[in-house]
Design a protein around this motif. Structure first.
Motif, mmCIF file in Angstrom:
data_model
loop_
_atom_site.group_PDB
_atom_site.id
_atom_site.type_symbol
_atom_site.label_atom_id
_atom_site.label_comp_id
_atom_site.label_asym_id
_atom_site.label_seq_id
_atom_site.Cartn_x
_atom_site.Cartn_y
_atom_site.Cartn_z
ATOM 1 N N GLU A 151 0.821 -1.219 0.000
ATOM 2 C CA GLU A 151 0.000 0.000 0.000
ATOM 3 C C GLU A 151 0.850 1.262 0.000
ATOM 4 O O GLU A 151 0.504 2.240 -0.658
ATOM 5 C CB GLU A 151 -0.965 -0.001 1.192
ATOM 6 C CG GLU A 151 -2.075 -1.031 1.069
ATOM 7 C CD GLU A 151 -2.980 -0.824 -0.143
ATOM 8 O OE1 GLU A 151 -3.342 0.336 -0.440
ATOM 9 O OE2 GLU A 151 -3.309 -1.822 -0.805
ATOM 10 N N ALA A 152 1.959 1.262 0.732
ATOM 11 C CA ALA A 152 2.821 2.448 0.747
ATOM 12 C C ALA A 152 3.343 2.757 -0.649
ATOM 13 O O ALA A 152 3.332 3.917 -1.078
ATOM 14 C CB ALA A 152 3.974 2.248 1.723
ATOM 15 N N SER A 153 3.767 1.736 -1.369
ATOM 16 C CA SER A 153 4.240 1.952 -2.738
ATOM 17 C C SER A 153 3.119 2.420 -3.641
ATOM 18 O O SER A 153 3.258 3.397 -4.378
ATOM 19 C CB SER A 153 4.854 0.671 -3.304
ATOM 20 O OG SER A 153 6.055 0.353 -2.666
ATOM 21 N N VAL A 154 1.996 1.721 -3.590
ATOM 22 C CA VAL A 154 0.884 1.985 -4.511
ATOM 23 C C VAL A 154 0.193 3.319 -4.220
ATOM 24 O O VAL A 154 -0.199 4.028 -5.145
ATOM 25 C CB VAL A 154 -0.126 0.818 -4.463
ATOM 26 C CG1 VAL A 154 -1.407 1.145 -5.194
ATOM 27 C CG2 VAL A 154 0.504 -0.433 -5.048
ATOM 28 N N ARG A 155 0.042 3.660 -2.957
ATOM 29 C CA ARG A 155 -0.705 4.872 -2.593
ATOM 30 C C ARG A 155 0.164 6.115 -2.446
ATOM 31 O O ARG A 155 -0.299 7.213 -2.703
ATOM 32 C CB ARG A 155 -1.463 4.653 -1.280
ATOM 33 C CG ARG A 155 -2.395 3.465 -1.285
ATOM 34 C CD ARG A 155 -3.700 3.743 -1.986
ATOM 35 N NE ARG A 155 -4.494 2.511 -2.000
ATOM 36 C CZ ARG A 155 -5.022 1.983 -3.083
ATOM 37 N NH1 ARG A 155 -4.873 2.565 -4.240
ATOM 38 N NH2 ARG A 155 -5.711 0.872 -3.021
ATOM 39 N N LEU A 156 1.424 5.921 -2.027
ATOM 40 C CA LEU A 156 2.280 7.077 -1.763
ATOM 41 C C LEU A 156 3.348 7.304 -2.831
ATOM 42 O O LEU A 156 3.518 8.425 -3.308
ATOM 43 C CB LEU A 156 2.960 6.923 -0.394
ATOM 44 C CG LEU A 156 2.030 6.775 0.806
ATOM 45 C CD1 LEU A 156 2.836 6.502 2.067
ATOM 46 C CD2 LEU A 156 1.160 8.006 0.971
ATOM 47 N N ASP A 157 4.086 6.263 -3.190
ATOM 48 C CA ASP A 157 5.238 6.434 -4.078
ATOM 49 C C ASP A 157 4.884 6.401 -5.562
ATOM 50 O O ASP A 157 5.269 7.293 -6.315
ATOM 51 C CB ASP A 157 6.290 5.364 -3.779
ATOM 52 C CG ASP A 157 6.820 5.479 -2.357
ATOM 53 O OD1 ASP A 157 6.773 6.583 -1.782
ATOM 54 O OD2 ASP A 157 7.261 4.449 -1.811
ATOM 55 N N PHE A 158 4.170 5.377 -5.987
ATOM 56 C CA PHE A 158 3.895 5.220 -7.416
ATOM 57 C C PHE A 158 3.142 6.401 -8.034
ATOM 58 O O PHE A 158 3.464 6.796 -9.159
ATOM 59 C CB PHE A 158 3.166 3.913 -7.701
ATOM 60 C CG PHE A 158 4.008 2.672 -7.497
ATOM 61 C CD1 PHE A 158 5.392 2.719 -7.360
ATOM 62 C CD2 PHE A 158 3.407 1.427 -7.448
ATOM 63 C CE1 PHE A 158 6.160 1.576 -7.171
ATOM 64 C CE2 PHE A 158 4.162 0.278 -7.272
ATOM 65 C CZ PHE A 158 5.535 0.347 -7.131
ATOM 66 N N PRO A 159 2.158 6.996 -7.358
ATOM 67 C CA PRO A 159 1.486 8.149 -7.972
ATOM 68 C C PRO A 159 2.432 9.324 -8.240
ATOM 69 O O PRO A 159 2.146 10.163 -9.099
ATOM 70 C CB PRO A 159 0.410 8.525 -6.956
ATOM 71 C CG PRO A 159 0.139 7.253 -6.221
ATOM 72 C CD PRO A 159 1.490 6.579 -6.126
ATOM 73 N N ARG A 160 3.543 9.376 -7.544
ATOM 74 C CA ARG A 160 4.528 10.436 -7.778
ATOM 75 C C ARG A 160 5.427 10.126 -8.971
ATOM 76 O O ARG A 160 6.089 11.017 -9.502
ATOM 77 C CB ARG A 160 5.378 10.630 -6.526
ATOM 78 C CG ARG A 160 4.564 11.186 -5.375
ATOM 79 C CD ARG A 160 5.419 11.372 -4.138
ATOM 80 N NE ARG A 160 4.615 12.021 -3.110
ATOM 81 C CZ ARG A 160 4.565 11.628 -1.857
ATOM 82 N NH1 ARG A 160 5.278 10.584 -1.460
ATOM 83 N NH2 ARG A 160 3.827 12.273 -0.980
ATOM 84 N N LEU A 161 5.454 8.861 -9.364
ATOM 85 C CA LEU A 161 6.315 8.431 -10.464
ATOM 86 C C LEU A 161 5.556 8.206 -11.766
ATOM 87 O O LEU A 161 6.158 8.240 -12.843
ATOM 88 C CB LEU A 161 7.037 7.128 -10.082
ATOM 89 C CG LEU A 161 7.943 7.177 -8.860
ATOM 90 C CD1 LEU A 161 8.440 5.776 -8.514
ATOM 91 C CD2 LEU A 161 9.113 8.116 -9.101
ATOM 92 N N GLY A 162 4.269 7.916 -11.669
ATOM 93 C CA GLY A 162 3.499 7.589 -12.862
ATOM 94 C C GLY A 162 2.027 7.436 -12.537
ATOM 95 O O GLY A 162 1.508 8.097 -11.637
ATOM 96 N N THR A 163 1.376 6.533 -13.240
ATOM 97 C CA THR A 163 -0.065 6.313 -13.114
ATOM 98 C C THR A 163 -0.328 4.928 -12.555
ATOM 99 O O THR A 163 0.262 3.945 -13.022
ATOM 100 C CB THR A 163 -0.742 6.435 -14.498
ATOM 101 O OG1 THR A 163 -0.406 7.711 -15.053
ATOM 102 C CG2 THR A 163 -2.247 6.300 -14.397
#
Length: 175
Positions: A151-163
């Motif tokens: 969840e940390a990757s999907v909700r916090l990090d990935f939206p900052r890197l892409g879609t």
């Protein structure tokens, strides 16, 4: 998560990270490794059907002469024409020919799935972002050792890197 995302198959590659028997068999969250594998196989079929590249990244431990059992890709995952990259670190770009192979194929967008969300997938994605690729993350084609890490990757990090999308939200359309 967003509405279906239209991607150009001529410039988009599917990158699946560490779908190896010994990793798929780990106790994972928020879904089992077999569920991640099923979603990844479906994505790979859809990419191959329109001629878009499928890249399979797997890890080998550099300090071992012989890799542990289950270190190859899950049987049947790789098909003729797929690109297989062997990494020796957490991410798929460091010390490999992944960037060169993608550039040869004319790829500018990467769609990610694999295990573990916060380790191999995220490390590979961060390097890809640094190299200028557009990134898409298929949430239901990933899992981690804990739900919190995923969840940390999907909700916090990935939206900052892409879609971030679900598998149903990936649509390959020319032009």
């Amino acid at each position: 998560m967003t509405a279906p995302l239209a991607l150009d198959p001529a410039r988009t590659a599917l990158v699946l990270v560490d779908l190896m028997d010994r990793i798929v068999a780990l106790p994972l969250e928020p879904r089992k490794g077999t569920e991640v594998l099923h979603a990844a196989e479906e994505l790979a079929r859809s990419f191959r059907a329109v001629g878009a590249p499928v890249v399979l990244v797997r890890v080998e431990r550099p300090s071992l002469g012989e890799q542990p059992p289950g270190s190859g890709l899950v049987a049947g995952l790789k098909e003729e024409g797929d690109v297989e990259i062997v990494k020796r670190s957490i991410g798929g770009f460091q010390g490999t020919e992944l960037d060169a192979r993608l550039r040869e194929l004319g790829v500018s967008s990467l769609v990610f799935g694999g295990i573990a969300t916060n380790l191999g997938v995220e490390s590979t994605a961060r390097a890809a972002a640094d190299l200028g690729y557009d990134l898409v993350f298929v949430e239901d084609a990933m899992a981690a050792l804990t739900a919190a890490e995923h969840e940390a990757s999907v909700r916090l990090d990935f939206p900052r890197l892409g879609t971030v999308v679900t598998a149903a939200g990936v649509r390959l359309t020319a032009g």
